[in-house]
Structures are given as structure tokens and as C-alpha cells.
Scaffold this motif. Structure first.
Motif, short mmCIF file in Angstrom:
data_model
loop_
_atom_site.label_atom_id
_atom_site.label_comp_id
_atom_site.label_asym_id
_atom_site.label_seq_id
_atom_site.Cartn_x
_atom_site.Cartn_y
_atom_site.Cartn_z
N ASP A 203 -8.60 24.15 -8.66
CA ASP A 203 -6.88 24.66 -8.83
C ASP A 203 -6.39 25.59 -8.45
OD1 ASP A 203 -7.08 23.68 -11.89
OD2 ASP A 203 -8.70 25.09 -12.37
N ASP A 204 -6.47 25.55 -7.01
CA ASP A 204 -5.49 26.19 -6.59
C ASP A 204 -3.66 25.34 -6.25
OD1 ASP A 204 -5.62 24.28 -4.55
OD2 ASP A 204 -6.45 25.43 -2.92
N GLY A 205 -3.70 24.28 -6.60
CA GLY A 205 -2.56 23.68 -5.89
C GLY A 205 -2.30 22.82 -4.70
N LEU A 206 -3.32 22.40 -4.09
CA LEU A 206 -4.05 21.49 -3.87
C LEU A 206 -5.45 20.43 -4.03
CD1 LEU A 206 -4.07 24.07 -0.15
CD2 LEU A 206 -2.04 22.19 -1.10
N THR B 68 -7.10 17.49 5.72
CA THR B 68 -6.21 18.40 6.03
C THR B 68 -6.26 20.20 6.54
OG1 THR B 68 -4.59 17.05 4.81
CG2 THR B 68 -3.48 18.32 6.17
N HIS B 69 -6.87 20.27 5.84
CA HIS B 69 -6.51 22.35 6.50
C HIS B 69 -7.54 22.96 6.23
CE1 HIS B 69 -2.36 21.90 4.83
NE2 HIS B 69 -2.91 21.22 3.40
N GLN B 70 -8.61 22.02 5.95
CA GLN B 70 -10.07 21.76 6.50
C GLN B 70 -10.52 23.81 5.21
OE1 GLN B 70 -8.39 21.38 8.87
NE2 GLN B 70 -9.00 19.25 8.43
N ALA C 76 -0.62 27.67 -2.59
CA ALA C 76 0.51 28.79 -2.80
C ALA C 76 0.89 29.10 -1.20
CB ALA C 76 0.56 30.55 -3.22
N GLU C 77 -0.54 29.24 -0.48
CA GLU C 77 0.15 29.89 1.50
C GLU C 77 0.63 27.99 1.49
OE1 GLU C 77 -2.11 32.13 3.41
OE2 GLU C 77 -4.22 32.16 2.22
N VAL C 78 -0.16 26.76 1.61
CA VAL C 78 0.73 26.03 2.06
C VAL C 78 1.94 25.30 1.81
CG1 VAL C 78 0.24 23.49 1.91
CG2 VAL C 78 -1.52 24.82 2.59
N VAL D 66 4.38 26.86 -0.80
CA VAL D 66 5.33 28.62 -1.04
C VAL D 66 5.35 29.17 0.54
CG1 VAL D 66 5.98 30.62 -2.75
CG2 VAL D 66 4.70 28.35 -3.45
N HIS D 67 4.16 29.88 0.46
CA HIS D 67 4.62 30.85 1.70
C HIS D 67 4.52 29.84 3.38
CE1 HIS D 67 4.57 33.60 -1.61
NE2 HIS D 67 2.99 33.25 -1.79
N LEU D 68 4.40 29.40 3.25
CA LEU D 68 3.81 28.31 4.96
C LEU D 68 3.34 29.37 5.33
CD1 LEU D 68 8.12 27.37 5.06
CD2 LEU D 68 5.67 26.50 3.99
N THR D 69 2.29 29.90 5.41
CA THR D 69 0.58 30.81 5.35
C THR D 69 -0.21 29.38 5.78
OG1 THR D 69 0.21 31.30 4.14
CG2 THR D 69 1.82 32.94 5.47
N GLU D 70 -1.23 30.18 7.11
CA GLU D 70 -2.26 29.36 7.36
C GLU D 70 -3.38 29.83 5.82
OE1 GLU D 70 -4.65 27.50 8.39
OE2 GLU D 70 -3.59 27.36 9.54
N PRO D 71 -4.26 28.81 4.96
CA PRO D 71 -4.75 29.49 4.02
C PRO D 71 -6.30 29.41 4.60
CG PRO D 71 -4.54 27.26 3.80
CD PRO D 71 -3.44 27.71 5.50
#
Length: 366
Positions: free
Chosen positions: A130-133, A141-143, A160-162, A164-169
Motif C-alpha cells: 500500500d505504498d502507491g506503487l 522498475t525501481h527494484q 510518494a517518492e516516485v 510526488v517528490h521525484l526522489t529515489e525510493p
């Protein structure tokens, strides 16, 4: 006689063949109404349509009756894993509640068998943590770990990182500024993907952890100097607009009066800079004759001694004899009209700038 014998034999054979066909058709007809193994399929369908064992209710031994496979689950009654996802059809139905005819029941990009046996995710929930991915996006994709909503433990959900914030999860400090992405978002309100949120040339981490300045304000003490200029160039306190406590702001000392913002008595004469300004005498640290820009700054410093002058007045340096310069101030009369450089219109605001024996310049009101 022989011909008659052959004819009789041939006729007898035809009768026998017809009788056999009749018997076969009769048996098939009976089989259509028989279900010897009580699996929901007629013996006829098992034998002639599905090629299953009409005497075994579960021909492929997958835990599902042949009839249920054909009529309910739409699986193959002769194949234990109809969708080739690595899970037994019966286990999919009774244990995992997945679709035995669909290799990816939750459409997350991962086969049911891989979810159950490899990733330990739910094959009926496309986003197990339930993290949105989706589980597939995390794995392929993100491993990231599809069972851990915050893979890098930075306080931000992977989704949210991927999105919204465009950060590296997978990196707790995506912009390498020394601050945790979650702390940037939730505590400091900085940009976790931008190492210098206020673009003052100091990283957010350095501002917060070293100088304790505001990473969202280029001039934390509002003195007119950027935090970088104060911290790095002038080495003044970017949180104190008057570092040397001489009542002159760091900005005015550094850009107008050209005094040392770290020393309240720039010329070391025992008199604080602000006192010298009040008395109309001021020491500057260079000879203006070598630098016209410096001369202009000296002019501005001199005019600062006469606060009644308007801020938009103009200044002009005029060479004189010897080692001195005559500074003429161009001001505006009360009617707003600009007067010339003629000294008769200067309303007694002529200043003199002289080079003294120490190689510095003293500005005095005339």
C-alpha cells in the motif's frame, strides 16, 4: 453355389457390422446420461471431448473435480497448472484465491506463482504494501521491496517518492545534501530532490546543520547579503545582520561604507565605525584613485553621512591637484529638477576625499 455362399457370408458380415455400429451408438447414447465418477461431466464428454478419465473425478490430481474445471474455473481438467504460473489449479482456488486460468490475477505485472513463491507478495493485491506503487513496478522498475512501503526508511512512502517528490525510493538522501528526504519534506519543507532549495549556493544540509540558517531564504538575517556571501566570502554571521555589533549592518559595511563587518573599529583608532560616521569622519581601506568603482562606493559612503539627500542622487568624482580628489554631489532641489554639477547648486554638500599617509582614504564632510 459358391457365389451364393459368398453372398450369404457378405450379407452376414454387413448385418454384423451394422449391429456393431448400432451397439456403439447405443453405448455412446447411454454414456451421455452417465457420470460414473460423479465429477459433473458425462462419461461421454470425458471420453470423447476432454480426454479425461471418466472413472476418476479429478483426472489431473490438482484438487479440482473435472466438471468444476470445465464449467466453473475454465481450466484444463488434464493439466494441473492451466495458466502455467507455477501454482497448482486447486491451490489457486482453495488456498490463494487466485484465478487458475489467469497467470497474473491482480494484473500487477507479476505472475501469481512468482508473487507467492519468490516475492512473498499477495497475488490478489496489486500493491501489497500500500505504498502507491504496484508490486510489479516496484520489482521490475525501481527494484524496491514490494512488501516494504518505505524501502529506504526515509519517512516517505515509495510511491510518494516516485510520483510526488521525484526522489529515489532506494536512497534516503536523494539530493546528497546531508538531509534525509523525509526530514526535508516533513520538517524543513525543503526540496528533497534539490540540494539547494533557495539557490543561495549553500546546500540545505549545510544551512541547517552547520550555519543554522533558513534553507528556504537566501538572506536569513535580511541584511541584504546572501547567506553564502556572509558564510563563505565575508565569514560574517548569516543569522545576524550586524555581526560586529557596531549598529551598522553587515551589508552597509561590506557594500556602502567598505568597512570590516567583523571589526567594529575598522581602522583601529579606538573609535567604533558607527561613531566615526556620526561625527562625519570615516576610514576606507583603499585608494579610490586606482579604481573608479571603488571611488563611487566612497562617494556613496560620504553621502550616507548626509541622510537628508535623496537615495537616487548622483555622484561625480572630480580630480584636483596633488593627492586628493574632489567629490561633487549632484542633488535635486525641492521641485524635483536635477541641477548641474555647478558647485553653486550643491547646497553646501561638497565632500573632499584625501589619501592619508597610511595609504587609506578618509572621507569627511566639508
Amino acid at each position: 453355389m459358391k457365389i451364393l455362399t459368398y453372398a450369404f457370408i457378405l450379407g452376414l458380415l454387413c448385418v454384423q457390422a451394422t449391429h456393431a455400429d448400432f451397439l456403439e451408438d447405443l453405448i455412446k447414447e447411454q454414456q451421455k446420461n452417465m457420470d460414473s465418477d460423479s465429477d459433473g461431466l458425462s462419461d461421454y464428454d470425458e471420453i470423447y471431448v476432454h480426454s479425461t478419465n471418466h472413472e476418476n473425478a479429478d483426472s489431473d490430481g490438482d484438487g479440482l473435480p473435472d466438471g468444476a474445471e470445465v464449467t466453473i474455473y475454465l481450466t484444463s481438467p488434464s493439466d494441473t497448472d492451466s495458466d502455467d504460473d507455477g501454482l497448482n489449479d486447486g491451490d489457486e482456488v482453495t488456498t490463494y484465491l487466485t484465478q487458475p486460468a489467469d497467470s497474473d490475477s491482480d494484473n500487477d505485472g507479476l505472475e501469481d506463482g512468482d508473487e507467492v513463491l519468490s516475492y512473498l507478495t499477495s497475488p490478489v493485491d496489486s500493491d501489497t504494501d500500500d505504498d502507491g506503487l504496484s508490486d510489479g513496478i516496484e520489482v521490475l522498475t525501481h527494484q524496491t521491496d514490494p512488501n516494504d512501503a518505505d524501502h529506504d526508511d526515509d519517512g516517505l512512502l515509495d510511491g510518494a517518492e516516485v510520483t510526488v517528490h521525484l526522489t529515489e525510493p532506494k536512497d534516503a538522501d536523494s539530493d546528497d545534501d546531508g538531509l534525509n528526504d523525509g526530514d526535508e519534506v516533513n520538517t524543513y519543507l525543503t526540496q528533497p530532490g534539490d540540494a539547494d532549495s533557495d539557490n543561495d549556493s549553500l546546500s540545505d544540509g549545510v544551512e541547517i546543520l552547520t550555519y543554522e540558517t533558513d534553507p528556504l531564504d537566501t538572506d536569513s538575517d535580511d541584511d541584504g547579503l546572501t547567506d553564502y556571501t556572509e558564510a563563505i566570502s565575508l565569514q560574517t554571521n548569516p543569522n545576524n545582520s550586524d555581526t560586529d555589533a557596531d549598529t551598522l549592518s553587515d551589508y552597509h559595511e561590506a557594500t556602502i561604507y567598505l568597512t570590516d563587518p567583523l571589526d567594529k573599529d575598522t581602522d583601529g583608532d579606538g573609535m567604533d565605525d558607527n561613531v566615526e560616521l556620526t561625527l562625519g569622519s570615516f576610514i576606507l581601506n583603499f585608494n579610490p584613485r586606482a579604481n573608479s568603482d571603488a571611488a563611487m562606493n566612497i562617494a556613496k559612503a560620504a553621502v550616507a553621512l548626509a541622510p537628508e539627500l535623496m537615495e537616487d542622487d548622483e555622484y561625480k568624482m572630480m580630480p584636483t591637484t596633488g593627492d586628493s580628489l574632489q567629490m561633487v554631489v549632484k542633488i535635486r532641489d525641492t521641485d524635483g529638477l536635477s541641477r548641474g554639477w555647478n558647485t553653486t547648486n550643491l547646497i553646501n554638500k561638497t565632500m573632499k576625499i584625501r589619501a592619508n599617509e597610511r595609504g587609506v582614504v578618509r572621507v569627511k564632510r566639508k
